[in-house]
Design an enzyme around this catalytic site. Structure first.
Site, PDB file in Angstrom:
ATOM      1  N   TYR A  47      -3.077   0.029  10.493  1.00  0.00           N
ATOM      2  CA  TYR A  47      -3.208  -0.294   8.893  1.00  0.00           C
ATOM      3  C   TYR A  47      -1.773   0.018   8.100  1.00  0.00           C
ATOM      4  O   TYR A  47      -1.533  -0.842   7.488  1.00  0.00           O
ATOM      5  CB  TYR A  47      -4.452  -0.084   8.252  1.00  0.00           C
ATOM      6  CG  TYR A  47      -4.683  -0.018   6.693  1.00  0.00           C
ATOM      7  CD1 TYR A  47      -4.847  -1.712   6.510  1.00  0.00           C
ATOM      8  CD2 TYR A  47      -4.279   0.666   5.845  1.00  0.00           C
ATOM      9  CE1 TYR A  47      -4.816  -1.912   5.189  1.00  0.00           C
ATOM     10  CE2 TYR A  47      -4.350   0.149   4.535  1.00  0.00           C
ATOM     11  CZ  TYR A  47      -4.527  -0.977   4.239  1.00  0.00           C
ATOM     12  OH  TYR A  47      -4.594  -1.346   2.620  1.00  0.00           O
ATOM     13  N   SER A  60       0.855  -1.236  -0.158  1.00  0.00           N
ATOM     14  CA  SER A  60       0.070  -0.013  -0.093  1.00  0.00           C
ATOM     15  C   SER A  60       1.032   1.283   0.086  1.00  0.00           C
ATOM     16  O   SER A  60       2.128   1.155   0.507  1.00  0.00           O
ATOM     17  CB  SER A  60      -0.644  -0.107   1.386  1.00  0.00           C
ATOM     18  OG  SER A  60      -1.509   1.031   1.310  1.00  0.00           O
TER      19      SER A  60
HETATM   20  O1  NJP Z   1     -10.747  -4.259  -1.081  1.00  0.00           O
HETATM   21  P1  NJP Z   1     -11.869  -5.401  -1.057  1.00  0.00           P
HETATM   22  P2  NJP Z   1      -9.372  -4.241  -1.993  1.00  0.00           P
HETATM   23  N1  NJP Z   1      -9.299 -14.329   4.711  1.00  0.00           N
HETATM   24  O2  NJP Z   1     -12.511  -5.250   0.449  1.00  0.00           O
HETATM   25  C1  NJP Z   1     -10.746 -10.803   1.226  1.00  0.00           C
HETATM   26  C2  NJP Z   1      -5.005  -3.618  -0.293  1.00  0.00           C
HETATM   27  N2  NJP Z   1      -5.084  -2.091  -0.499  1.00  0.00           N
HETATM   28  O3  NJP Z   1      -9.460  -4.980  -3.193  1.00  0.00           O
HETATM   29  O4  NJP Z   1     -13.110 -12.952   2.608  1.00  0.00           O
HETATM   30  C3  NJP Z   1      -9.425 -14.380   3.270  1.00  0.00           C
HETATM   31  O5  NJP Z   1     -12.643  -5.426  -2.204  1.00  0.00           O
HETATM   32  C4  NJP Z   1     -12.268 -10.414   0.837  1.00  0.00           C
HETATM   33  O6  NJP Z   1     -13.081 -11.511   0.750  1.00  0.00           O
HETATM   34  P3  NJP Z   1     -13.915 -11.879   1.995  1.00  0.00           P
HETATM   35  C5  NJP Z   1      -5.964  -4.145   0.792  1.00  0.00           C
HETATM   36  O7  NJP Z   1      -5.181  -3.876   2.025  1.00  0.00           O
HETATM   37  C6  NJP Z   1      -6.424  -1.547  -0.850  1.00  0.00           C
HETATM   38  O8  NJP Z   1      -9.132  -2.977  -2.263  1.00  0.00           O
HETATM   39  O9  NJP Z   1     -14.975 -12.552   1.261  1.00  0.00           O
HETATM   40  N3  NJP Z   1     -10.172 -13.233   2.589  1.00  0.00           N
HETATM   41  C7  NJP Z   1     -12.000  -9.774  -0.439  1.00  0.00           C
HETATM   42  O10 NJP Z   1     -11.760 -10.709  -1.508  1.00  0.00           O
HETATM   43  C8  NJP Z   1      -5.842  -5.523   0.403  1.00  0.00           C
HETATM   44  O11 NJP Z   1      -4.550  -6.263   0.870  1.00  0.00           O
HETATM   45  C9  NJP Z   1      -6.454  -0.236  -1.084  1.00  0.00           C
HETATM   46  O12 NJP Z   1     -14.516 -10.641   2.581  1.00  0.00           O
HETATM   47  C10 NJP Z   1      -9.995 -12.212   3.204  1.00  0.00           C
HETATM   48  C11 NJP Z   1     -10.591  -8.917  -0.284  1.00  0.00           C
HETATM   49  O13 NJP Z   1      -9.779  -9.693   0.738  1.00  0.00           O
HETATM   50  C12 NJP Z   1      -5.890  -5.517  -1.012  1.00  0.00           C
HETATM   51  O14 NJP Z   1      -5.590  -4.151  -1.251  1.00  0.00           O
HETATM   52  C13 NJP Z   1      -5.399   0.833  -1.060  1.00  0.00           C
HETATM   53  C14 NJP Z   1      -9.947 -11.859   4.248  1.00  0.00           C
HETATM   54  C15 NJP Z   1     -10.594  -7.617  -0.098  1.00  0.00           C
HETATM   55  O15 NJP Z   1     -11.267  -7.004  -1.075  1.00  0.00           O
HETATM   56  C16 NJP Z   1      -7.360  -5.883  -1.562  1.00  0.00           C
HETATM   57  O16 NJP Z   1      -8.147  -5.155  -1.252  1.00  0.00           O
HETATM   58  C17 NJP Z   1      -4.127  -0.022  -0.912  1.00  0.00           C
HETATM   59  C18 NJP Z   1      -9.558 -12.959   5.499  1.00  0.00           C
HETATM   60  N4  NJP Z   1      -9.442 -13.056   6.631  1.00  0.00           N
HETATM   61  C19 NJP Z   1      -4.019  -1.401  -0.525  1.00  0.00           C
HETATM   62  N5  NJP Z   1     -10.303 -10.889   4.855  1.00  0.00           N
HETATM   63  C20 NJP Z   1      -7.849   0.486  -1.645  1.00  0.00           C
HETATM   64  N6  NJP Z   1      -8.781  -0.317  -1.864  1.00  0.00           N
HETATM   65  O17 NJP Z   1      -7.613   1.675  -1.868  1.00  0.00           O
HETATM   66  C21 NJP Z   1     -10.442 -10.033   3.729  1.00  0.00           C
HETATM   67  O18 NJP Z   1      -3.070   0.758  -0.771  1.00  0.00           O
HETATM   68  N7  NJP Z   1     -10.413 -10.783   2.677  1.00  0.00           N
END
Ligand code: NJP
Length: 224
Positions: free
Chosen positions: A148, A136
């Protein structure tokens, strides 16, 4: 044979966009997250001959271990792993934050990443494969608070070291570090920020580089 890629956090946002792009480029996919329904519809969209999904909480070693086992049972190999699952809890500052929420977030963003690496590296070693992780710009810009941001600096630090480890057997390791991306990570839409597609493009750029070239870090920020 086509390359096989495992994606964590594939059910929405960056993971989903990357799955769709990788599928268009001919990769076979193992798609994981905790929620079954969005993963199943993604598999339908891609085609069940090219992708399958497994539910798993990345912070649980045993669940992640079963995912890797089943991926190998199905495809016999892993060429790329995109450790993308992550979570950000809005916190009212470090003085007032909730330590239990911090622990849960760190379990996903740090331990979940480490379990994914530990469990997939033996298979990546066999293919001289590629480990990619979502870091990030948080910690350089204000995004979801200090804890975070610090968890994502961990990703950067781990990635820099893992790249050295993997280079010993010609493996590659990339940290993708986006600024704000318009995904379900936020409660409100962010249409003027990065699109998940932009991050997917960066992931595939790193994967498609010549084997002699390891793209170690990619920083992306919105222009506006
Ligand atoms: O967010 P979102 P992003 N075990 O909420 C999954 C980083 N990032 O695509 O488990 C397994 O749409 C969750 O699925 P579910 C951020 O830190 C973002 O933006 O079904 N899976 C979903 O598929 C992250 O590392 C921004 O709820 C788990 C996914 O993760 C990555 O980008 C900026 C889980 C999250 O999808 C993807 O995030 C940045 C678990 N315990 C970095 N918990 C930004 N959006 O601005 C969650 O710098 N997931």
């Amino acid at each position: 044979t086509s390359k096989v890629m495992l994606i964590t956090g594939a059910s929405s946002g960056i993971g989903r966009a990357t799955a769709l792009k990788a599928a268009r480029e001919g990769l076979q996919l193992v798609l994981t997250a905790r929620s079954a329904a969005p993963l199943e519809s993604l598999v339908q969209e891609i085609g069940a001959d090219k992708a399958f999904s497994l539910t798993s909480d990345v912070s649980k070693f045993d669940e992640q271990s079963k995912v890797v086992e089943q991926a190998i049972d199905r495809f016999g190999r892993l060429d790329a792993v995109f450790a993308n699952a992550g979570t950000g809890v809005d916190q009212p500052g470090t003085e007032n934050g909730d330590p239990e929420e911090w622990r849960q977030m760190l379990d996903v963003n740090i331990m979940g990443l480490l379990w994914t690496a530990k469990l997939t590296l033996p298979h990546l070693r066999a293919t001289k494969g590629h480990f990619i992780m979502t870091g990030s710009q948080a910690g350089r810009i204000a995004l979801k608070g200090s804890i975070y941001g610090a968890s994502k600096w961990f990703v950067r630090g781990f990635g820099a070291n893992l790249a050295e480890e993997m280079a010993e057997w010609d493996g590659r390791c990339t940290v993708i570090a986006p600024g704000m991306v318009n995904t379900e990570f936020f409660d409100e839409p962010k249409p003027d920020k990065l699109d998940p597609q932009d991050v997917a493009d960066a992931v595939l750029f790193a994967i498609n580089a010549e084997p002699r070239c390891n793209v170690r870090e990619i920083f992306l920020t919105p222009t506006f």
